[in-house]
Motif scaffolding. Structure first.
Motif, short mmCIF file in Angstrom:
data_model
loop_
_atom_site.label_atom_id
_atom_site.label_comp_id
_atom_site.label_asym_id
_atom_site.label_seq_id
_atom_site.Cartn_x
_atom_site.Cartn_y
_atom_site.Cartn_z
N GLN A 143 12.88 -5.68 -9.10
CA GLN A 143 11.83 -5.18 -10.32
C GLN A 143 11.49 -3.71 -10.57
OE1 GLN A 143 8.87 -7.77 -8.77
NE2 GLN A 143 7.52 -6.20 -8.45
N GLU A 201 6.10 -0.50 -11.14
CA GLU A 201 6.90 -0.02 -10.02
C GLU A 201 8.06 0.96 -10.09
OE1 GLU A 201 5.25 -3.22 -6.64
OE2 GLU A 201 7.44 -3.20 -7.53
N ASP A 236 10.81 -5.46 -3.23
CA ASP A 236 10.71 -6.01 -4.66
C ASP A 236 11.75 -4.91 -5.37
OD1 ASP A 236 8.78 -7.48 -4.49
OD2 ASP A 236 6.97 -6.48 -5.33
N HIS A 294 5.13 -7.16 -11.50
CA HIS A 294 5.00 -8.04 -10.62
C HIS A 294 5.00 -9.51 -11.63
CE1 HIS A 294 3.96 -5.51 -7.71
NE2 HIS A 294 4.62 -6.19 -6.78
N CYS A 315 7.04 0.26 -4.91
CA CYS A 315 6.36 -0.80 -4.50
C CYS A 315 5.87 -0.37 -3.13
CB CYS A 315 7.16 -2.00 -4.48
SG CYS A 315 6.57 -3.50 -3.43
N LYS A 344 1.90 -3.83 3.27
CA LYS A 344 2.51 -4.77 2.20
C LYS A 344 2.13 -6.26 2.68
CE LYS A 344 4.26 -3.53 -0.82
NZ LYS A 344 3.55 -3.19 -2.15
MN MN Z 1 5.59 -4.75 -5.31
#
Ligand code: MN
Ligand code: PEP
Length: 362
Positions: A243, A229, A240, A203, A26, A55
């Motif tokens: 995930q 990711e 993140d 996402h 990410c 980001k």
């Molecule tokens: Mn991300």
């Protein structure tokens, strides 16, 4: 420009001879983190290394990216491992720096696609670039806004384009972080069939468990690639974390995805498909006939209510009807969500018919 979007074959998306696979963290955190992640990625399956340098975060105070130095690290990843590189740009300054550092693929994030001002300034900063620019869907499900972003890029002579479906924000909590809208993605493909579409299961899912399911659903709809990711140590990721998966897990997911063929020349398959399609066509005709009949009955109810001066909308009747339909539907194996959507549409149409009758002077 419209012609470009409709007519240009996007060769960049076919160069790997397999669906495009973009993987990486990410966020870029350190040069070592990026290098290790890339070293552990299998080049037979993964084509492009991604990392977010700037980001966009929901709340201030979260990690907002390492900035320009991350571009240098991306180049070192490329030098050492041979992976092509990709990063997100969110304003003209980012765009200029990404070009300066010769990053191979650029993407525009969901939070930027929503803003025509931002997309315009990025498009102008990238004017004439041959680098592929991939546009994530806006956070809100607005097909025109998504397509409009591509038009802005095309108008600046940017010809290598693609899109990423990363799901949409919802107020109500769902099993997804960002709910996919498969129908909208199909509508997009219908409008711009030559623009390659990638899936971003990370996402959409927001967790590790749903990554494979979401990816397979996309490839069942003939998506052209995936952006996923991956972190050397997902639990420790600065953004993140929930995930992200290891490079080894990415490989498992990619290998497990079944690619569907566009069609088949197997004649048994074709005749079986044709038979089933006839059956569907007949059933659909029956549905339309039943709906038309139902609307006629609604009209008669409207007249009756008018003659007796009774209000159109009867909340109790509607609640009962919907609840019964959901229960009956469930018994027949239909999803309550679908039944509810269909009934709401029918009820709405029925109310409109009756309102017309009420205001009709005759
Ligand atoms: Mn991300
Ligand atoms: C990302 O890919 O890291 C990202 C920020 O995604 P999105 O724009 O889809 O939120």
């Amino acid at each position: 420009m419209g012609n470009l979007l409709l007519e240009k074959d996007q060769e960049w998306a076919k160069q790997f001879g397999q669906p495009i696979v973009i993987a990486g963290p990410c966020s870029a955190e350190s040069e070592e983190q990026m290098l290790e992640t890339a070293r552990r990625m299998d080049k037979n399956y993964i084509n492009i290394f991604r990392a977010g340098i700037w980001k966009p975060r929901t709340k201030p105070g979260s990690f907002e990216g390492v900035g320009e130095i991350g571009l240098k690290w991306l180049n070192n990843v490329k030098k050492e491992t041979g992976f092509k590189t990709a990063t997100e740009i969110a304003n003209a300054e980012h765009a200029k720096l990404a070009l300066e550092y010769d990053i191979d693929y650029l993407w525009i994030g969901a939070r930027s696609t929503v803003s025509p001002f931002i997309v315009q300034e990025i498009a102008e900063a990238l004017k004439g670039t041959k680098k592929p620019v991939i546009v994530k869907n806006p956070v809100n499900p607005d097909l025109e806004l998504w397509i409009g972003a591509l038009e802005r890029l095309a108008a600046q002579g940017i010809e290598n384009l693609g899109v990423i479906h990363r799901g949409f924000s919802t107020y109500k909590k769902t099993k997804y972080r960002n709910k996919p809208k498969w129908q909208m993605a199909l509508d997009f493909k219908k409008r711009l069939p030559k623009i390659p579409m990638l899936i971003d299961p990370s996402h959409i899912a927001g967790n590790r468990e749903l990554l494979y399911e979401v990816s397979q659903q996309a490839f069942d709809l003939e998506y052209d690639g995936i952006m996923i990711e991956s972190h050397r140590n997902p639990d420790e990721a600065w953004s993140d974390a929930s995930q992200q998966v290891t490079p080894e897990r990415v490989l498992e997911i990619i290998k497990a995805i079944q690619l569907r063929m566009h069609s088949s020349d197997n004649s048994a398959y074709n005749s079986a498909l044709q038979t089933l399609r006839y059956e569907i066509d007949e059933l659909d005709q029956g549905l339309l006939d039943a709906l038309a009949h139902r609307m006629k009955v609604s009209e008669r109810i409207g007249l009756l209510k008018k003659e007796n001066n009774v209000a159109i909308y009867q909340p109790n009747r509607w609640d009962e009807l919907l609840e019964k339909a959901k229960l009956d539907g469930e018994k027949s194996g239909l999803s309550t969500e679908m039944v509810e959507k269909i009934y709401k549409a029918i009820h709405q149409a029925s109310i409109e018919i009756q309102s017309k009758i009420m205001i009709d002077k005759k």
